[in-house]
Design an enzyme around this catalytic site. Structure first.
Site, PDB file in Angstrom:
ATOM      1  CD  GLU A  93      -3.179  -0.543   0.141  1.00  0.00           C
ATOM      2  OE1 GLU A  93      -3.118   0.556  -0.442  1.00  0.00           O
ATOM      3  OE2 GLU A  93      -4.116  -1.332  -0.043  1.00  0.00           O
TER       4      GLU A  93
ATOM      5  CG  ASP B  19      -6.376   6.188  -4.240  1.00  0.00           C
ATOM      6  OD1 ASP B  19      -6.228   6.374  -5.466  1.00  0.00           O
ATOM      7  OD2 ASP B  19      -7.427   5.721  -3.739  1.00  0.00           O
TER       8      ASP B  19
END
Length: 185
Positions: A73, A86
């Site tokens: 991640e 993101d």
């Protein structure tokens, strides 16, 4: 570590897709690419090992699995800008999606890692309700896919990653987690 969600070393995996590995500069894919990425991230993930272990114990999640998620991640935090990723939609080492969860704690805090472990545990429960006949190791792989895209995105075990980021999320995280397991997690 005994955990309630299966043995990460018993989970089958194909590792990173070519697209995921290539984005990291690798000219090959698979388990070896996932292991190389985890190896690169390990010094950064190791900085949080105490917090990862604590969260794992609290929620019954293998710390190696949490390490694998943090590697994928956020690359152990190195892939974040001011604790976010993101395009600002995700928070912290475990990239808790702000569109679906209210992030807890600072981006690298115990509270944040606990929240990620709790989300994974909830994802496991969602997969278990949907696929009660799956053995624990398949449910664990499904929970990783659900952590990324929700249990509703899983239509079968064979297609567990069909709707995940890179179409390899659970396979890549499993391989990274297996690397971390072999290296003291």
């Amino acid at each position: 570590m005994a955990n309630r969600y299966g043995d990460i070393m018993g989970v089958d995996t194909t590792g990173a897709s070519w697209a995921t590995a290539n984005a990291d500069g690798k000219s090959y894919s698979g388990v070896s690419a996932s292991h190389e990425m985890a190896k690169r991230d390990r010094p950064y993930v190791d900085k949080y090992k105490g917090r990862i272990t604590s969260a794992g114990q609290k929620y019954g999640v293998d710390p190696a699995v949490l390490g694998g998620i943090i590697s994928r991640e956020s690359r152990g935090g190195t892939g974040l800008v001011n604790g976010s990723g993101d395009n600002g939609n995700a928070h912290g080492l475990m990239q808790v999606d702000k569109r679906y969860h209210s992030p807890k704690g600072a981006w690298d805090s115990q509270e944040h890692i606990d929240q990620g472990a709790q989300i994974l545990a909830g994802s496991y429960s969602d997969v278990e309700r949907k696929y009660p006949h799956w053995p624990k190791e398949k449910k664990l792989k499904g929970a990783l896919a659900a952590y990324n895209m929700g249990a509703g995105s899983i239509s079968s075990y064979e297609q567990v990653d069909a709707k995940t980021t890179g179409e390899d999320y659970s396979n890549d995280v499993v391989a990274r987690a297996q690397y971390f397991k072999k290296h003291g997690y």
